[in-house]
Design an enzyme around this catalytic site. Structure first.
Site, PDB file in Angstrom:
ATOM      1  N   SER A 238      -4.929  21.410  49.867  1.00 43.74           N
ATOM      2  CA  SER A 238      -6.049  21.974  49.115  1.00 43.74           C
ATOM      3  C   SER A 238      -7.014  22.668  50.056  1.00 43.74           C
ATOM      4  O   SER A 238      -7.117  22.323  51.240  1.00 43.74           O
ATOM      5  CB  SER A 238      -6.805  20.872  48.371  1.00 43.74           C
ATOM      6  OG  SER A 238      -7.538  20.070  49.290  1.00 43.74           O
ATOM      7  N   ASP A 239      -7.743  23.660  49.534  1.00 40.50           N
ATOM      8  CA  ASP A 239      -8.935  24.083  50.251  1.00 40.50           C
ATOM      9  C   ASP A 239      -9.904  22.901  50.228  1.00 40.50           C
ATOM     10  O   ASP A 239      -9.824  22.019  49.362  1.00 40.50           O
ATOM     11  CB  ASP A 239      -9.545  25.322  49.598  1.00 40.50           C
ATOM     12  CG  ASP A 239     -10.351  26.155  50.597  1.00 40.50           C
ATOM     13  OD1 ASP A 239     -10.769  25.597  51.636  1.00 40.50           O
ATOM     14  OD2 ASP A 239     -10.569  27.343  50.342  1.00 40.50           O
ATOM     15  N   TRP A 240     -10.821  22.897  51.167  1.00 40.97           N
ATOM     16  CA  TRP A 240     -11.653  21.707  51.395  1.00 40.97           C
ATOM     17  C   TRP A 240     -12.542  21.426  50.179  1.00 40.97           C
ATOM     18  O   TRP A 240     -13.313  22.264  49.763  1.00 40.97           O
ATOM     19  CB  TRP A 240     -12.465  21.906  52.658  1.00 40.97           C
ATOM     20  CG  TRP A 240     -11.817  21.349  53.891  1.00 40.97           C
ATOM     21  CD1 TRP A 240     -12.446  20.611  54.846  1.00 40.97           C
ATOM     22  CD2 TRP A 240     -10.451  21.449  54.328  1.00 40.97           C
ATOM     23  NE1 TRP A 240     -11.548  20.245  55.843  1.00 40.97           N
ATOM     24  CE2 TRP A 240     -10.318  20.745  55.545  1.00 40.97           C
ATOM     25  CE3 TRP A 240      -9.312  22.061  53.786  1.00 40.97           C
ATOM     26  CZ2 TRP A 240      -9.107  20.640  56.237  1.00 40.97           C
ATOM     27  CZ3 TRP A 240      -8.108  21.954  54.472  1.00 40.97           C
ATOM     28  CH2 TRP A 240      -8.018  21.254  55.674  1.00 40.97           C
TER      29      TRP A 240
END
Length: 822
Positions: A238-240
């Site tokens: 995932s993106d953060w």
């Protein structure tokens, strides 16, 4: 109908797969679920029971920051991705990747969170400097070179942000409505090309939603397209903070939820399996992908890494490569004989950005080089003594910037009783301690305040402005006086606002040049228990005295008048181009346009150097002798600029995206309405849209001048429907010096079709030749160039018919045509 071919296997994959399966079989449910959740901001947990070491990730894409966001841990800073794409050279991108893998290994990093291969859909996109191009084919070629280079060094990549993350406004919540055809032909195309040609070990899914489903849960695009159709076998991270649902994410194909320790995976995922909401086989699939990555990068015992130590590429000189990429990326868009500078010319260098160089974009792409060569540094070293004068002219920095030059600071950490529990260096006024990245002896549970304290030695006399970037309780003291003691708040829901938000001015202090004063900024640390990641982030900011802009411009004009050539450096700032927000216009900040006009009026031999990561308007472009685009040129940018201006090197770049006025740009919308952003333009973005609308840009896609001339002599096409088409082009260097040319081939249907672009980039190649030398180059047009996505049949359709292969120097400068029927 056709589907993309399956990706090739990495050598020794069978043995690694056996090791992965053996490791997977020894893990219990809790360990498997824990492995998929970040243990901190940048790493996954070790599992000693299977010989798995912690796997470390780091931001890129122009350097490897490592796990510490501080100038104490310097990194080589290459030119921006737009600059790399402007070289039109996949092999150079490969060499950049080799260097970055070398940097990653030096810093103990196993996976680089790069490259960014989203497209320049609208020129207002605030993060375009971090992506390559408006064209999916060029993006895919450069991105594949980069990925192959990094992974040849035994370091993984995560190609991002999958998919349609083409703007920053409301990026956490926006629902981008994109037709299947536009997704396939534009936005998915670079990812597909990189999977096919570079076999990346990772993909990062985006924050945004696509057609009603958030990308961290997008079963169709991740499981059916990415993994199913394309055969991607890497891990999906995932993106953060993007992962929001345990069940939705794991069923949607998300392998790893970052950062940690608080994520939707780990214990919540184990509970979901035990409660019957998630099949354990689905969990096992995600763990298998992570273990495969661990095996490839060499952190799983019993598995041979994908690249043995003996097979690593030879060491790369980072400074030399950064300088080479810079001058190879510079795009000379106008030259009325001013460049290269004649020997013996005196030069007036003008512009604040010539002294305080902007070499990289803002946000998570930030790294901290050990040194930066500014344009002033570079030209001072290259020109004879007495040949160079400098004037600041107009300053683009209309807002405060992070405290840097003249500041000597340290960070002092105290507990609730005021006792010092640790100290750390602070090379700049920025504190970004993410996760466990704290000074020795400091823990989150004891940390109560952080004081940035030290001295500031001003270089100018006058009123200096001090300010704060961040959220929470702050106390600001300068020269013994407390100017601010309050809570700084915001109404933004962006979890990274403390890092990317606006600095707030809080003090104006009269100071004397070269006289040091004490400064202190104390921050009251608040770490909510439910925070996705524990981070301490704030900045002391500063702005030098603001002189009357008219006086500065007048001074610069007089300095220019006295020189043979004037070189004006103009730039954007971190408040114009950065992660976290989009642009509202394409104008240069401050009074820089006025500065250029004043200098050009004083000296007709004026060269303008444009220091920006993406397009800006140049209303004075026809009033100056030369315009050179240098992007964000990395740490050696000033040295490369001197190379090019003096003629020691040729400006080798070609535009990877169209430059024009915002009022003429066909696609501009980046702001959603009621949470949705329709991509109503379909497959018409970039030069495709400019041509469809019949609009004339300032400088077209592919444009770029060198220091020699080229004659295009012949172009002959041959090939078949099955294996694509080859066009063989003969080009002669008809100038007086050696040079490099980018030969570009555009495919145009003979019969216009309003639903298809008039032409699109189908192939390109770089050639080099001495004066008078003729070079023959074969350009391979792939089968996909003749295909469109047929939504009714849900597949690729080969479009038979007559075409022209138009060969030349840009989308508008087409020199030769070769007809072909397929």
């Amino acid at each position: 109908m056709t589907k993309a071919p399956q990706v090739p296997q990495v050598p020794n994959d069978k043995a690694r797969e056996d090791a992965v399966e053996a490791a997977l079989g020894r893990l219990d449910l809790d360990a498997k679920a824990r492995l998929l959740a970040g243990q901190d901001s940048w790493s996954l947990p070790e599992l000693p029971e299977i010989g798995l070491r912690s796997l470390v990730m780091s931001d890129g894409p122009i350097g490897v920051r490592g796990t510490r966001w501080t100038a104490d841990d310097p990194s080589v800073a290459l030119p921006s991705p737009t600059a790399l794409a402007a070289t039109w050279d996949p092999e150079l991108a490969h060499r950049a990747g080799v260097l970055l893998a070398q940097e990653a290994r030096r810093k103990g990093v196993h996976v680089l969170l790069a490259p960014t291969v989203n497209l320049h859909r609208s020129p207002l996109g605030g993060r375009h400097f971090e992506a390559y191009s408006e064209d999916p084919y060029l993006t895919g070629r450069i991105g594949a070179g980069y990925v192959n280079g990094v992974q040849s060094g035994g370091v993984g990549t995560t190609v991002k942000h999958f998919v349609a993350n083409d703007a920053e406004t409301d990026r956490f919540t926006v629902d981008n409505l994109v037709s299947e055809r536009a997704l396939r032909e534009l936005y998915l195309a670079p990812f597909e090309a990189i999977v096919e040609n570079a076999h990346p070990w990772g993909i990062m899914t985006a924050y945004n939603t696509v057609n009603g489903t958030t990308m961290s849960e997008h079963r169709y695009l991740v499981n059916e397209v990415l993994r199913g159709e394309w055969g991607f076998d890497g891990y999906n991270v995932s993106d953060w903070t993007a992962a929001r649902s345990t069940i939705g994410a794991i069923n949607g194909g998300l392998d790893v939820a970052m950062p940690g320790p608080k994520t939707v995976y780990g214990a919540p995922l184990a509970r979901a399996v035990r409660n019957g909401h998630v099949p354990e086989a689905t969990l096992d699939g995600a763990v298998r992908n992570v273990l495969r990555l661990a095996a490839r990068v060499g952190v799983l015992e019993g598995a041979e890494p994908a690249v043995a130590r003996a097979d690593l590429p030879a060491p790369v000189d980072g400074e030399a490569l950064a300088r080479e990429i810079a001058h190879r990326s510079f795009v000379l868009v106008r030259n009325q004989g001013a460049l290269p500078l004649p020997a013996g010319h005196t030069v007036a260098l003008v512009g604040a950005a010539a002294r305080d160089a902007r070499v990289l974009g803002g946000g998570s792409a930030t790294v901290f080089p050990a040194h930066v060569v500014s344009p002033l540094d570079g030209l001072a070293a290259a020109l004879p003594e007495g040949a160079l004068t400098y004037s600041v002219g107009a300053d683009p920095n209309t807002e405060l910037a992070v405290a840097d030059k003249g500041f000597v600071l340290r960070a002092v950490c105290r507990d609730a009783a005021g006792t010092v529990i640790g100290t750390g260096s602070a090379p700049s006024g920025q504190i970004n301690w993410m996760g466990a990245d704290l000074p020795d002896g400091v823990t989150h549970d004891r940390l109560h305040t952080v004081e940035l304290t030290g001295t500031f030695t001003p270089r100018d006399t006058g009123p200096h402005t001090f300010g704060i970037k961040g959220l929470g309780a702050f106390t600001l003291t300068v020269d013994g006086t407390t100017y601010y003691d309050d809570v700084q708040a915001t109404d933004s829901d962006d979890p990274f606002i403390a890092f990317f938000g606006d600095p707030q001015p809080r003090a104006e202090v009269q100071l004397t040049a070269d006289t040091p004063v004490e400064v202190s900024l104390t921050y009251g640390v608040v770490l909510p228990d439910d925070a996705a990641m524990k981070s301490v982030g704030f900045s002391l900011c500063h702005q030098e005295p603001r002189r009357d802009p008219d006086e500065l411009i007048a001074e610069a004009a007089e300095v220019a008048r006295a020189a043979d050539t004037a070189v004006v450096v103009v730039a954007t700032t971190e408040r114009v181009e950065s992660e976290g927000f989009d642009r509202t216009d394409l104008r240069l900040p401050g009074r820089q346009d006025d500065l250029v006009r004043a200098v050009a009026a004083a000296n007709p031999n004026t060269v303008v150097v444009v220091n920006s990561g993406s397009p800006v308007e140049l209303p004075w472009r026809d009033e100056v002798a030369a315009v050179l685009l240098t992007w964000f040129p990395g740490q050696e940018g000033g040295a490369a600029l001197a190379d090019v201006l003096t003629g020691d090197r040729e400006p080798g770049g070609r535009l990877p995206t169209t430059w024009g006025a915002l009022t003429d740009a066909p696609v501009t919308r980046v702001t959603p309405t009621d949470g949705q952003l329709p991509y109503t333009e379909g497959v018409f973005i970039g030069y495709r849209a400019w041509e469809k609308e019949g609009r004339i840009p300032s400088y077209p896609f592919g444009h770029g001048l060198g220091y020699t001339d080229w004659t295009y002599e012949t172009a002959e096409a041959e090939g078949s429907r099955a294996d694509g088409v080859t066009v063989t082009v003969r080009v002669t260097n008809s100038g007086t010096r050696a040079g490099r040319e980018v030969v570009q081939a555009y495919l145009a249907p003979t019969t216009p079709d309003p639903d298809r672009p008039a032409r699109r980039l189908a192939a390109f190649a770089g050639i080099e030749a001495a004066p008078g030398e003729t070079v023959e180059v074969a350009l391979e047009l792939p089968r996909r160039a003749f295909e469109i996505w047929d939504e009714s049949a849900n597949g690729w359709a080969f479009v038979k018919g007559s075409y022209e292969i138009q060969v030349g120097r840009s989308i508008t400068d087409r020199r030769l045509t070769s007809p072909i029927t397929v």
